[in-house]
Design an enzyme around this catalytic site. Structure first.
Site, PDB file in Angstrom:
ATOM      1  NE  ARG A 237      -4.265  -1.120   0.089  1.00 11.96           N
ATOM      2  CZ  ARG A 237      -4.805  -2.225  -0.751  1.00 11.96           C
ATOM      3  NH1 ARG A 237      -3.736  -2.806  -1.858  1.00 11.96           N
ATOM      4  NH2 ARG A 237      -5.567  -3.008  -0.476  1.00 11.96           N
ATOM      5  CD  GLU A 266      -2.950   3.543  -5.260  1.00 12.01           C
ATOM      6  OE1 GLU A 266      -4.331   2.974  -5.392  1.00 12.01           O
ATOM      7  OE2 GLU A 266      -2.121   2.913  -4.658  1.00 12.01           O
ATOM      8  CG  HIS A 285      -3.673  -0.531  -6.789  1.00 10.27           C
ATOM      9  ND1 HIS A 285      -3.750   0.216  -5.725  1.00 10.27           N
ATOM     10  CD2 HIS A 285      -3.738  -1.626  -6.702  1.00 10.27           C
ATOM     11  CE1 HIS A 285      -4.135  -0.511  -4.657  1.00 10.27           C
ATOM     12  NE2 HIS A 285      -3.940  -2.120  -5.303  1.00 10.27           N
TER      13      HIS A 285
END
Ligand SMILES: NC(=O)c1ccc[n+]([C@@H]2O[C@H](COP(=O)([O-])OP(=O)(O)OC[C@H]3O[C@@H](n4cnc5c(N)ncnc54)[C@H](O)[C@@H]3O)[C@@H](O)[C@H]2O)c1
Ligand SMILES: O=C(O)[C@H](O)CO
Length: 324
Positions: A237, A266, A285
């Site tokens: 993360r 993000e 991601h």
């Protein structure tokens, strides 16, 4: 009468149908306050919630007094306020295991592409720079037989160690909250304290969940400990890393390169300095983003919600204690 649920993610047709066989489904685009307000009655009566990536906090739970179970299409659940769920005895289901191998593949892709500068030199061909034999300024560094340090030896960490050990002959160091007999026996992995791992690894790979304990675990002091030749990979993360410190370490040559699938914010803002550094491979991601795995995750989340609302919490449940 079928229980009502809120679905905040588009699912393949067959899975959507499976949900509809069990529940009365209200589909919404997101969990923003204005959306909740617009569908106030559906949120007020929903017993289940299924989707991904949105924040599920105490304020949202207040609008859902009947909620009994949430099901996220992800293994990570840092976007849920687990204490608030526990206080209300609401189950939280997630999708471990089905994505493990795919994410480990993505991490190896980051390792290889950042070491061998795949994205950078592929860009050079496209921009017409390959006009004669290449020189050392196009060379990368070897991956095979280099030392891989894995921070977070869980499911994905193990699958990564397997690839690195058997596929690339890499010695494996790892840091975790406990010793992992399986990693040590199968991959000859050696347990290290964090500082030793940072100092000794050629590739530092982060596969940690985001928790209060891991937030900004890697910052200025930790980059300073790494080898100047080290390549840093983060597929856990974003907020586990102090991104400003990472940019500085890359700009100042404290580390050699980075391969990143996750970021503090993000989507990564287009003006992020990370995007203008040639020694960074940045991915949006995509750790689990294959057709097969994303389908399996969605199917798992659907089954999880059906199980949870029927009181079955033997697997994939983050907080089974709330029903015991
Ligand atoms: N990039 C992606 O698309 C993607 C995909 C899947 C998972 N993830 C992330 O990867 C994480 C790991 O997934 P997993 O399935 O391997 O989970 P896991 O629970 O099997 O593994 C996590 C490991 O981290 C360890 N850990 C936790 N806190 C620690 C700490 N402070 N210091 C050292 N070790 C610590 C745990 O003990 C565990 O072994 C997820 O929580 C998620 O955040 C990212
Ligand atoms: O945690 C996960 O499953 C991935 O990061 C996708 O969100």
């Amino acid at each position: 009468m079928k229980p009502s649920i809120i679905l905040y993610k588009a699912l393949p047709d067959d899975l959507q149908q499976r949900l509809a066989e069990h529940f009365t489904v209200t589909q919404v685009a997101n969990l923003k306050p204005e959306t909740v307000q617009q569908h106030a009655e559906a949120f007020a009566t929903a017993q289940g919630l299924l989707g991904s990536s949105e924040k599920v906090d105490a304020a949202l739970l207040e609008k859902m007094p009947q909620l009994r179970a949430t099901s996220t299409v992800s293994v990570g659940y840092d976007n849920f306020d687990v204490d608030a769920l526990n206080a209300r005895k609401i189950l939280l289901m997630h999708t471990p295991t089905v994505l493990t191998e795919t994410v480990a593949d993505t991490i190896m892709a980051l390792v290889l592409s950042s070491a061998r500068r795949v994205v950078e030199v592929a860009g050079r061909i496209k921009s017409g720079e390959w006009t004669s034999g290449i020189g050392a300024d196009w060379f990368g560094t070897d991956v095979h037989h280099k030392t891989m340090g894995i921070i977070g030896m869980g499911r994905i960490g193990l699958a990564l160690a397997q690839r690195a050990h058997f596929g690339f002959g890499m010695p494996i160091l790892y840091n975790a909250r406990r010793h992992h007999a399986e990693a040590e026996a199968r991959f000859e992995a050696r347990y290290c304290d964090l500082d030793s791992l940072l100092k000794e690894s050629d590739f530092v790979c982060l596969v940690l969940p985001l928790t209060e304990e891991t937030h900004h675990l890697i910052g200025k002091a930790q980059f300073a400990m790494m080898k100047k030749s080290a390549i840093f990979i983060n597929a856990g993360r974003g907020p586990v890393v102090d991104e400003n410190a990472l940019v500085e370490a890359l700009q100042n040559g404290e580390i050699h390169a980075a391969g990143l699938d996750v970021f503090e914010k993000e989507p990564l803002p287009v003006d992020s300095p990370l995007l203008s550094l040639p020694n960074v491979v940045a991915l949006p991601h995509i750790g689990s983003a294959t057709h097969e795995t994303r389908y399996n995750m969605a199917a798992c989340a659907v089954d999880n919600l059906i199980d949870a609302l029927n009181g079955k919490v033997e697997k994939n449940c983050v907080n089974p204690q709330v029903v015991s």
